[in-house]
Structures are given as C-alpha cells and as structure tokens.
Design an enzyme around this catalytic site. Structure first.
Site, PDB file in Angstrom:
ATOM      1  N   SER A   1      -3.054   0.991  22.857  1.00  0.00           N
ATOM      2  CA  SER A   1      -2.062   0.169  23.672  1.00  0.00           C
ATOM      3  C   SER A   1      -0.894   0.291  23.250  1.00  0.00           C
ATOM      4  O   SER A   1      -0.504   0.431  22.115  1.00  0.00           O
ATOM      5  CB  SER A   1      -3.121  -1.374  23.352  1.00  0.00           C
ATOM      6  OG  SER A   1      -1.806  -2.205  23.901  1.00  0.00           O
TER       7      SER A   1
ATOM      8  N   TYR B   1      -4.996  -8.382  17.338  1.00  0.00           N
ATOM      9  CA  TYR B   1      -5.647  -7.506  18.523  1.00  0.00           C
ATOM     10  C   TYR B   1      -4.634  -6.079  18.214  1.00  0.00           C
ATOM     11  O   TYR B   1      -5.255  -5.169  18.211  1.00  0.00           O
ATOM     12  CB  TYR B   1      -5.253  -7.846  19.971  1.00  0.00           C
ATOM     13  CG  TYR B   1      -5.395  -6.828  20.967  1.00  0.00           C
ATOM     14  CD1 TYR B   1      -4.276  -6.391  21.666  1.00  0.00           C
ATOM     15  CD2 TYR B   1      -6.620  -6.516  21.225  1.00  0.00           C
ATOM     16  CE1 TYR B   1      -4.457  -5.338  22.494  1.00  0.00           C
ATOM     17  CE2 TYR B   1      -6.716  -5.146  22.210  1.00  0.00           C
ATOM     18  CZ  TYR B   1      -5.727  -4.694  22.774  1.00  0.00           C
ATOM     19  OH  TYR B   1      -5.665  -3.890  23.714  1.00  0.00           O
TER      20      TYR B   1
ATOM     21  N   LYS C   1      -5.676  -2.178  16.902  1.00  0.00           N
ATOM     22  CA  LYS C   1      -5.589  -0.787  17.633  1.00  0.00           C
ATOM     23  C   LYS C   1      -4.949   0.223  16.645  1.00  0.00           C
ATOM     24  O   LYS C   1      -5.198   1.248  16.755  1.00  0.00           O
ATOM     25  CB  LYS C   1      -4.582  -1.058  18.928  1.00  0.00           C
ATOM     26  CG  LYS C   1      -5.548  -1.785  20.014  1.00  0.00           C
ATOM     27  CD  LYS C   1      -6.694  -1.051  20.606  1.00  0.00           C
ATOM     28  CE  LYS C   1      -7.286  -1.782  21.739  1.00  0.00           C
ATOM     29  NZ  LYS C   1      -8.573  -0.905  22.250  1.00  0.00           N
TER      30      LYS C   1
HETATM   31  P1  NAD Z   1     -12.549  -5.226  29.938  1.00  0.00           P
HETATM   32  O1  NAD Z   1     -12.886  -6.393  28.970  1.00  0.00           O
HETATM   33  O2  NAD Z   1     -12.489  -5.412  31.084  1.00  0.00           O
HETATM   34  O3  NAD Z   1     -13.581  -3.988  29.561  1.00  0.00           O
HETATM   35  C1  NAD Z   1     -13.942  -3.961  28.097  1.00  0.00           C
HETATM   36  C2  NAD Z   1     -15.522  -3.766  28.119  1.00  0.00           C
HETATM   37  O4  NAD Z   1     -16.212  -3.521  27.072  1.00  0.00           O
HETATM   38  C3  NAD Z   1     -16.433  -5.131  29.037  1.00  0.00           C
HETATM   39  O5  NAD Z   1     -17.211  -4.489  29.976  1.00  0.00           O
HETATM   40  C4  NAD Z   1     -17.106  -5.529  27.789  1.00  0.00           C
HETATM   41  O6  NAD Z   1     -18.440  -6.123  28.024  1.00  0.00           O
HETATM   42  C5  NAD Z   1     -17.429  -4.410  26.892  1.00  0.00           C
HETATM   43  N1  NAD Z   1     -17.778  -4.568  25.585  1.00  0.00           N
HETATM   44  C6  NAD Z   1     -16.774  -5.492  24.657  1.00  0.00           C
HETATM   45  N2  NAD Z   1     -17.265  -5.326  23.457  1.00  0.00           N
HETATM   46  C7  NAD Z   1     -18.123  -4.451  23.563  1.00  0.00           C
HETATM   47  C8  NAD Z   1     -19.158  -3.946  22.385  1.00  0.00           C
HETATM   48  N3  NAD Z   1     -19.108  -4.444  21.215  1.00  0.00           N
HETATM   49  N4  NAD Z   1     -20.044  -3.317  22.804  1.00  0.00           N
HETATM   50  C9  NAD Z   1     -20.418  -2.827  24.247  1.00  0.00           C
HETATM   51  N5  NAD Z   1     -19.453  -3.216  24.975  1.00  0.00           N
HETATM   52  C10 NAD Z   1     -18.807  -4.160  24.641  1.00  0.00           C
HETATM   53  O7  NAD Z   1     -11.104  -4.882  29.128  1.00  0.00           O
HETATM   54  P2  NAD Z   1     -10.108  -3.626  29.938  1.00  0.00           P
HETATM   55  O8  NAD Z   1      -9.003  -4.219  30.194  1.00  0.00           O
HETATM   56  O9  NAD Z   1     -11.052  -2.497  30.508  1.00  0.00           O
HETATM   57  O10 NAD Z   1      -9.820  -2.834  28.566  1.00  0.00           O
HETATM   58  C11 NAD Z   1     -10.639  -1.559  28.267  1.00  0.00           C
HETATM   59  C12 NAD Z   1     -10.208  -1.031  26.711  1.00  0.00           C
HETATM   60  O11 NAD Z   1      -8.555  -0.787  27.161  1.00  0.00           O
HETATM   61  C13 NAD Z   1     -10.002  -2.062  25.499  1.00  0.00           C
HETATM   62  O12 NAD Z   1     -10.362  -1.309  24.460  1.00  0.00           O
HETATM   63  C14 NAD Z   1      -8.544  -2.517  25.822  1.00  0.00           C
HETATM   64  O13 NAD Z   1      -8.046  -2.954  24.257  1.00  0.00           O
HETATM   65  C15 NAD Z   1      -7.873  -1.487  26.021  1.00  0.00           C
HETATM   66  N6  NAD Z   1      -6.583  -1.775  26.639  1.00  0.00           N
HETATM   67  C16 NAD Z   1      -6.601  -2.692  27.939  1.00  0.00           C
HETATM   68  C17 NAD Z   1      -5.409  -2.974  28.292  1.00  0.00           C
HETATM   69  C18 NAD Z   1      -5.180  -4.046  29.586  1.00  0.00           C
HETATM   70  O14 NAD Z   1      -4.117  -4.544  29.874  1.00  0.00           O
HETATM   71  N7  NAD Z   1      -6.265  -4.142  30.407  1.00  0.00           N
HETATM   72  C19 NAD Z   1      -4.102  -2.580  27.758  1.00  0.00           C
HETATM   73  C20 NAD Z   1      -4.136  -1.620  26.851  1.00  0.00           C
HETATM   74  C21 NAD Z   1      -5.206  -1.242  26.207  1.00  0.00           C
HETATM   75  C1  WQD Z   2       3.468  -9.519  31.509  1.00  0.00           C
HETATM   76  C2  WQD Z   2       4.919 -10.173  31.787  1.00  0.00           C
HETATM   77  C3  WQD Z   2       4.910 -12.470  30.392  1.00  0.00           C
HETATM   78  C4  WQD Z   2       1.596 -14.283  32.568  1.00  0.00           C
HETATM   79  C5  WQD Z   2      -0.344  -7.800  27.366  1.00  0.00           C
HETATM   80  C6  WQD Z   2      -0.941  -7.356  26.028  1.00  0.00           C
HETATM   81  C7  WQD Z   2      -0.828  -6.088  25.712  1.00  0.00           C
HETATM   82  C8  WQD Z   2      -1.836  -5.212  26.899  1.00  0.00           C
HETATM   83  C9  WQD Z   2      -1.240  -5.538  28.174  1.00  0.00           C
HETATM   84  C10 WQD Z   2      -3.994  -4.872  25.821  1.00  0.00           C
HETATM   85  C11 WQD Z   2       5.494 -11.091  30.734  1.00  0.00           C
HETATM   86  C12 WQD Z   2       4.814 -12.765  32.107  1.00  0.00           C
HETATM   87  C13 WQD Z   2       2.415 -13.171  32.241  1.00  0.00           C
HETATM   88  C14 WQD Z   2       1.910 -15.590  33.261  1.00  0.00           C
HETATM   89  C15 WQD Z   2       4.231 -14.811  33.310  1.00  0.00           C
HETATM   90  N1  WQD Z   2      -3.048  -5.766  26.768  1.00  0.00           N
HETATM   91  N2  WQD Z   2       3.841 -13.517  32.469  1.00  0.00           N
HETATM   92  N3  WQD Z   2       3.242 -15.869  33.543  1.00  0.00           N
HETATM   93  O1  WQD Z   2       2.324  -9.609  27.491  1.00  0.00           O
HETATM   94  O2  WQD Z   2       3.056  -7.176  28.681  1.00  0.00           O
HETATM   95  O3  WQD Z   2       0.822  -7.169  27.495  1.00  0.00           O
HETATM   96  O4  WQD Z   2      -1.147  -7.049  28.492  1.00  0.00           O
HETATM   97  O5  WQD Z   2      -3.787  -4.062  25.223  1.00  0.00           O
HETATM   98  O6  WQD Z   2      -1.526  -6.001  24.656  1.00  0.00           O
HETATM   99  O7  WQD Z   2      -0.003  -8.061  25.178  1.00  0.00           O
HETATM  100  O8  WQD Z   2       1.375  -8.521  29.713  1.00  0.00           O
HETATM  101  O9  WQD Z   2       0.578  -9.534  31.874  1.00  0.00           O
HETATM  102  O10 WQD Z   2       0.451 -10.878  29.867  1.00  0.00           O
HETATM  103  O11 WQD Z   2       2.673 -10.306  30.872  1.00  0.00           O
HETATM  104  O12 WQD Z   2       5.381 -14.836  33.398  1.00  0.00           O
HETATM  105  O13 WQD Z   2       1.137 -16.413  33.547  1.00  0.00           O
HETATM  106  O14 WQD Z   2       4.592 -11.510  32.691  1.00  0.00           O
HETATM  107  O15 WQD Z   2       5.837 -13.418  29.908  1.00  0.00           O
HETATM  108  O16 WQD Z   2       6.848 -10.806  30.837  1.00  0.00           O
HETATM  109  P1  WQD Z   2       1.988  -8.171  28.281  1.00  0.00           P
HETATM  110  P2  WQD Z   2       1.170  -9.907  30.355  1.00  0.00           P
END
Ligand code: NAD
Ligand code: WQD
Length: 344
Positions: free
Chosen positions: A127, A151, A155
């Site tokens: 991430s 979190y 990572k």
């Molecule tokens: P999500 O919660 O939709 O998907 C994660 C999935 O993993 C879910 O289906 C959940 O049920 C499953 N899960 C969680 N813990 C588990 C475990 N211990 N064993 C088996 N299954 C498990 O989240 P997402 O948005 O699809 O994110 C997927 C990955 O990408 C995560 O590792 C997250 O940290 C990473 N990521 C997400 C974002 C984002 O903004 N969505 C950004 C950067 C990184």
């Molecule tokens: C985006 C922008 C907020 C909600 C997060 C995690 C990061 C990654 C991606 C997992 C910012 C603004 C948001 C709201 C708002 N996840 N905002 N009102 O914070 O860039 O990243 O998600 O890996 O780890 O930190 O994404 O969508 O939360 O915010 O004004 O109700 O929207 O201030 O500027 P962010 P976000």
C-alpha cells in the site's frame, strides 16, 4: 485436473475478486481462500458469471497452517496472490494486535506453508501507506518509507520480511505491489466494494450519499495547500489495478526476483473533483459540508508509476469518470441485488 492454479487469498474481497476476473481472462485457474470476515460467499456466484467458470472456493483463514497444508496438497498451486488481511487505518489504531495477527502472522503462516510445499511465487498487496507522509510527490518506489499507524506498519513489516526471504532464498519470485487509492468496480455492476459498516474511504461514502444511504458527505478539510484546498489522491480504477497484478505475475514467471512497484495513475484528484465527477455519473447533487481535517491525513499523494510501466508494460488508463460511473452502477444495482439475494 488443471495443470496449475493461482491461490487467491481474500479472493471474495473487493480487490481480490476483481483480480480473479483479470486472472481468469488471462487463462489462469483459480482457487480462492477467504474467511468471509469482510465479504460474502455469493461473490463466487458472480465470479462464475464473469470468469466463465466457477473458481474453486474454500472458506478458511490464512492463519490456519493445517488448512493451508491441505490446500497445497490437494491443488496444483503454482503461485499465490495474497489479498487477505485487514485494511482500516482507524481500526488498526484501536486494535493493533488484531491487525498484526491478521496481516503479519497471516502472511508468515502463508509463506511458511508455501515453502513447505515448494511454491515460491508470491504477489503481495502492499500500500502507498508505507510511504507515510510522503516528503514529495509524485511518489517513487525509492521514496523514504515510514509508518504512521499500525496498519501501515504491518504492511511495512511484511515488505521487510519479503526482502529478507528473497535475500536468503533468491529462488523466491516476489512482487510487492503498492496500491494508491483503488476505486470503481467491474463495468458489469456484479462485483464492487461492499464495505461493512460506515465507509472510511471517500468513494464508497460518496456512492452511499448518492444512493441515499447517507445524508451528506463530510469533506475533511478545505485548507490544505492544494488547488481547491481539499485532499488530493491518486485514484486508480480497480480493474486497472487487477490488470497490474496479472502483469506482475507474468513478470515473475518470466524473470523472477524481487519486484517492487507503485500501482497508481500518476494523476492526483481532489475530494471536490471526485464529488463533481460523481455528480456527473449519478445525475444529481451530492450534498456535502466542509468539516475539520481528519487526523493523519496528508494534503496530497500521488504515484510516479513509470517503473511499473517500464518493467511490466502496464499503465492505468481508465478515467475518473469511468471510476465514478462504474462505482455508481455497482452501488445502484449490484450491491443491493447481492444483499437481497444473500439476505434471503
Ligand atoms: P477487502 O476487505 O475487501 O478484502 C480482503 C478479503 O480478505 C476479505 O474478503 C476478507 O474476508 C478476507 N480476509 C481478511 N482476513 C482474512 C484471513 N485472516 N484469512 C482469510 N481471509 C481473510 O479489502 P480490499 O480492499 O480488497 O484489500 C485487499 C488487500 O489490498 C488488503 O491486504 C489491503 O490491505 C490491500 N490494500 C487495499 C487498499 C484499498 O484502498 N482497498 C489499498 C492498498 C492496499
Ligand atoms: C481520500 C481523501 C480524505 C472520506 C486510505 C488508507 C490507505 C489505503 C487507501 C489501504 C482524503 C477525504 C475521505 C470522507 C473526505 N487503504 N475524505 N471525506 O486516506 O488516501 O487512504 O485508503 O491500504 O492506507 O489510508 O483514502 O478514501 O480515506 O481519503 O473528505 O468521508 O478523501 O480526507 O483527502 P486515503 P480515503
């Protein structure tokens, strides 16, 4: 029996399910492992439609070593795409132990089971949060890393573990993919982001205001040093992101090594840009009010994606308009349809 399968942990989740579609379209056979703590089993029914065949699906936890050994013994797994984990920054501050257990311990159990089975091709969901408060934008892969919450630290720890493993055993083929802000949904409207509870992230919150689930959007601060004062982020369409995973797997298959790339568009959009674009997609006003800044937010963060382009031949090409219109289609029909089905 197929010759090889990709184990997709977290495959019924938001990004994992979209990766399953892209992997199937590239001809891969799929095995999903998910404990359903943040997704629903009926995603598999929709993946069967989108993938053309029904992925194998096992309900289970990546921390269950015995279950993992059984999977590797029963299926011809050739590589692992690891999406399973917990991802809410705020929750991680309240429950660090749960986050380190799910993310770090979960990954360690998975890697150990892979090594016991001699499966050494691994794609990891990292991430942009590993960059902490980036010193400058656009963010490059060699930008300094730091963590500002458990979190992000989970990572960062896993990234370091993967570096150490590859140093000790160079025959591992590892990709650390640093996602910026994934948003949107498959254009079918059948799969998408389905957050449980109140969404932390901008796009799902805006979508829920658009469908009327939420009354209005709080814009967390408009006094940042950005063009319109609101936060600027690198929003990337989840299907572009999924396609980046297929490209990374192909790269590992061909070249091996330890690959670390940013998966972003290289463009930054503000909160108000997102609101305006979503209004065009849904055809009505998204009510919002300016609120105080959210603790921990940075003013702006977007990727330099040139290394992924150079090494993988991959580039995100879907626009903010497509991200919003695809998310709107999902929130209008797909999500409701799925909830009704799964509640019956
Ligand atoms: P999500 O919660 O939709 O998907 C994660 C999935 O993993 C879910 O289906 C959940 O049920 C499953 N899960 C969680 N813990 C588990 C475990 N211990 N064993 C088996 N299954 C498990 O989240 P997402 O948005 O699809 O994110 C997927 C990955 O990408 C995560 O590792 C997250 O940290 C990473 N990521 C997400 C974002 C984002 O903004 N969505 C950004 C950067 C990184
Ligand atoms: C985006 C922008 C907020 C909600 C997060 C995690 C990061 C990654 C991606 C997992 C910012 C603004 C948001 C709201 C708002 N996840 N905002 N009102 O914070 O860039 O990243 O998600 O890996 O780890 O930190 O994404 O969508 O939360 O915010 O004004 O109700 O929207 O201030 O500027 P962010 P976000």
């Amino acid at each position: 029996m197929t010759s090889s399968m990709i184990l997709v942990t977290g495959g019924t989740g938001y990004i994992g399910s979209h990766a399953c579609v892209a992997l199937a379209q590239a001809g891969h056979e799929l095995l999903i492992l998910d404990n359903l703590c943040n997704s629903r089993a009926d995603v598999v029914d929709r993946l069967e439609i989108l993938c053309g065949t029904r992925p194998e699906f096992i309900v289970g936890d990546v921390r269950d070593a015995a279950a993992l050994d059984k999977l590797f013994a029963c299926y011809p797994i050739s590589a692992v795409m690891h999406f399973a984990g917990l991802k809410a920054v705020g929750d991680s501050i309240e429950m660090p132990l749960e986050y380190y257990d799910a993310n770090v311990n979960g990954t360690l159990q998975l890697l150990a089971a892979m090594r016991r089975a001699q499966v050494k091709t691994f794609v990891f969901s990292s991430s942009a949060t590993v960059y902490g408060h980036p010193a400058s934008v656009p963010v490059r892969e060699d930008s300094p890393r730091s963590a500002t919450n458990p979190y992000g630290r989970s990572k960062l720890i896993i990234e370091e573990i993967l570096d150490d493993i590859h140093r000790a055993e160079p025959d591992w083929r590892i990709a650390r993919l640093r996602y910026f802000n994934p948003v949107g949904a498959d254009e079918s409207g059948l799969i998408g982001e389905d957050p449980q509870g109140i969404p932390n992230n901008l796009m799902p919150f805006v979508a829920q205001v658009a469908v009327g689930t939420r009354e209005l959007l709080n814009v967390w601060g408009n006094d940042y040093s950005t063009p319109d004062g609101t936060g600027v982020r690198d929003y990337i369409h989840v299907v572009d992101l999924a396609e980046g995973h297929v490209a990374a797997l192909d790269y590992l298959t061909r070249k091996g090594g330890l690959l670390t790339v940013n998966l972003g568009t290289g463009k930054g959009y503000s909160v108000l840009d997102m609101v305006k674009t979503f209004e065009q997609a849904c055809g009505h006003v998204i009510p919002y009010k300016i609120a105080s800044r959210r603790a921990g937010d940075v003013a702006q963060c977007w990727a330099d994606p040139s290394l992924a382009n150079e090494l993988l031949g991959w580039k995100a090409n879907r626009t903010l308009k497509q991200m919003c219109s695809d998310a709107w289609r999902w929130h209008q029909g797909g999500q409701t349809h799925c909830r009704i089905q799964s509640d019956q």
